[in-house]
Design an enzyme around this catalytic site. Structure first.
Site, PDB file in Angstrom:
ATOM      1  N   LYS A  99       0.582  -1.042  -0.111  1.00 23.03           N
ATOM      2  CA  LYS A  99      -0.023   0.005   0.181  1.00 23.03           C
ATOM      3  C   LYS A  99       1.063   1.282   0.114  1.00 23.03           C
ATOM      4  CE  LYS A  99      -3.998  -2.272   2.110  1.00 23.03           C
ATOM      5  NZ  LYS A  99      -3.509  -3.761   2.463  1.00 23.03           N
ATOM      6  N   ARG A 100       1.890   1.396  -0.752  1.00 19.96           N
ATOM      7  CA  ARG A 100       2.812   2.497  -0.813  1.00 19.96           C
ATOM      8  C   ARG A 100       2.170   3.461  -1.887  1.00 19.96           C
ATOM      9  NH1 ARG A 100       4.591  -0.196   2.820  1.00 19.96           N
ATOM     10  NH2 ARG A 100       6.808  -0.955   2.980  1.00 19.96           N
TER      11      ARG A 100
END
Lengths: 288, 288
Positions: A99-100
């Protein structure tokens, strides 16, 4: 060069499965709080479920938690999945659930870390920073990026359900409007010029799944939330599958990891998915 | 117990500075692509700029890039900042720029990683997953969380500028509307029951800064974008400072790291900020 999604579809055909096995070594599930225990926990799930796993999804947080040793364990885990795949004779994609999301120059470092250093085949990304934060990942034509669209947690409604006007910088609300998550699906579809974008759409809200499917008829979904989070498998599949009966990875983590027999639990889920696909096919044929 | 923001304000008073020094060891700035070089690069900036740094902000991506060794370097860097602070006799807060965001059980692992394992004092977070993704970080009353609100990159407009209706799940657009980033600022203010939430608001768009300031009069901003990204320092400060002349950390990374003399560059920036604060004070007094 093969794209991530053609790679994924090959694996889906090889194992007749849409099951993505989540590798989430929660500390509470480990005999001791060490990176080695997290790795062992994950490797056991990989070995037990590999025959029915269309993909594996390790969550970066549970490895990052152990610092340098955790990062090393994550790298070893991804390498071990490649070995297990070779043994099976069918490569299993690894989706790094990280989830960058950061500005372009920084996103490049995250992309290199995930794809080159760790060897993941795809990654989950947060779209809040917009297109240039996604672009460095899309620069890898053989890798995949799943953008968070509609997540399965309660807080998802705080931002994702807000009604937005379709064009930015306008507050003229006579223009058509959609929930933010639908707009994200539309953006993802528009940005998907290289066939390497998918969407994270929780299995907990069938109406949302159906709306995203309508907005992005051909994209792959990664759908968590079946089981402990309350999503019903058949309802989710009926709302989210593509017309070809694919296009959706059902992610399951805890119900498999905590099962007495993870192998049987994974096989049962795989079969349940196949049954729903079969029913849908039958209804589709009747409908013609 | 001291909150993060009282800790920060003490440091701001001690050094008469609103400068946050970004520690971004881009590979292109390093003599060799190793974690040791990234650490050396960062330590040099810390030593040279500590006297005028209100805070340090290492970006996780550039350490994660080096895998286990990078993670170890990041830990060493944070410990070294504490040592440098002790030498100065004034503790300098460390804001880990990680932009994390995940569902609650996973966010817990990220929070432990950042605050307990690495020893950071604050972290940057992505709000797209909503309140429950932020909550595990807020559970540390002495730590801070800066939510991404309006970022300084071009893609910020893709989502953040969208006009949203204030209440979720409605598409009745006769209700008042605001850009998504203003709504995020309003949410942050509402969630800030323990005085540990700040906002990331780019210095590149003064109108946006002013709108966020109006929506969240008392929150601290972390503002990148001055310098290479085109933000004008005085304009940004005038738009974003609180009435007490504080409430805004101006983050600078490259212009300091790439300066021939980082110490002088940081001192010059600190002084420039002080001058603007002084001018504003003078105008404020005149206005009374």
């Amino acid at each position: 060069m093969e794209t991530f999604f053609s790679f994924l579809e090959r694996r889906v055909d090889d194992c007749a499965s849409l099951l993505c096995v989540g590798l989430d070594p929660h500390i509470s599930d480990l005999p001791e709080a060490t990176a080695a225990a997290a790795l062992d926990f994950s490797l056991r799930i990989v070995r037990e479920t590999s025959s029915c796993a269309a993909a594996f999804k390790p969550n970066a947080a549970f490895f990052e938690f152990f610092g340098p040793e955790g990062w090393d364990a994550l790298k070893q885990l991804i390498a071990a999945i490649a070995e297990e795949s070779a043994r099976l004779g069918s490569m299993i994609p690894v989706i790094l659930d990280a989830k960058r999301g950061d500005i372009a120059s920084t996103a490049e470092a995250y992309a290199k870390s995930a794809f080159e250093r760790l060897g993941a085949d795809a990654i989950t990304l947060n779209p809040y920073l917009g297109r240039d934060s996604i672009e460095p990942f899309l620069g890898y034509p053989e890798k995949g990026a799943f953008l968070l669209c509609k997540t399965s947690n309660p807080g998802a409604s705080d931002l994702q359900d807000l009604a937005v006007a379709r064009s930015p910088l306008t507050e003229d609300f006579r223009t058509p409007s959609v929930p933010l998550y639908v707009h994200v699906a539309e953006l993802a579809r528009a940005w998907n010029t290289r066939d390497n974008i998918g969407l994270v759409v929780g299995a907990t809200q069938p109406e949302a799944l159906a709306r995203v499917r309508a907005a992005a008829p051909e994209l792959w979904f990664l759908s968590p939330g079946v089981g402990p989070q309350g999503g019903d498998l058949a309802t989710a599949l009926k709302a989210g599958l593509r017309k070809d009966g694919k296009g959706m990875l059902i992610n399951v983590s805890r119900s498999i990891a905590r099962a007495e027999n993870p192998k049987k639990a994974a096989a049962a889920l795989r079969d349940e998915i196949v049954n729903v696909q079969r029913d849908m096919n039958r209804e589709e044929r009747k409908g013609r």
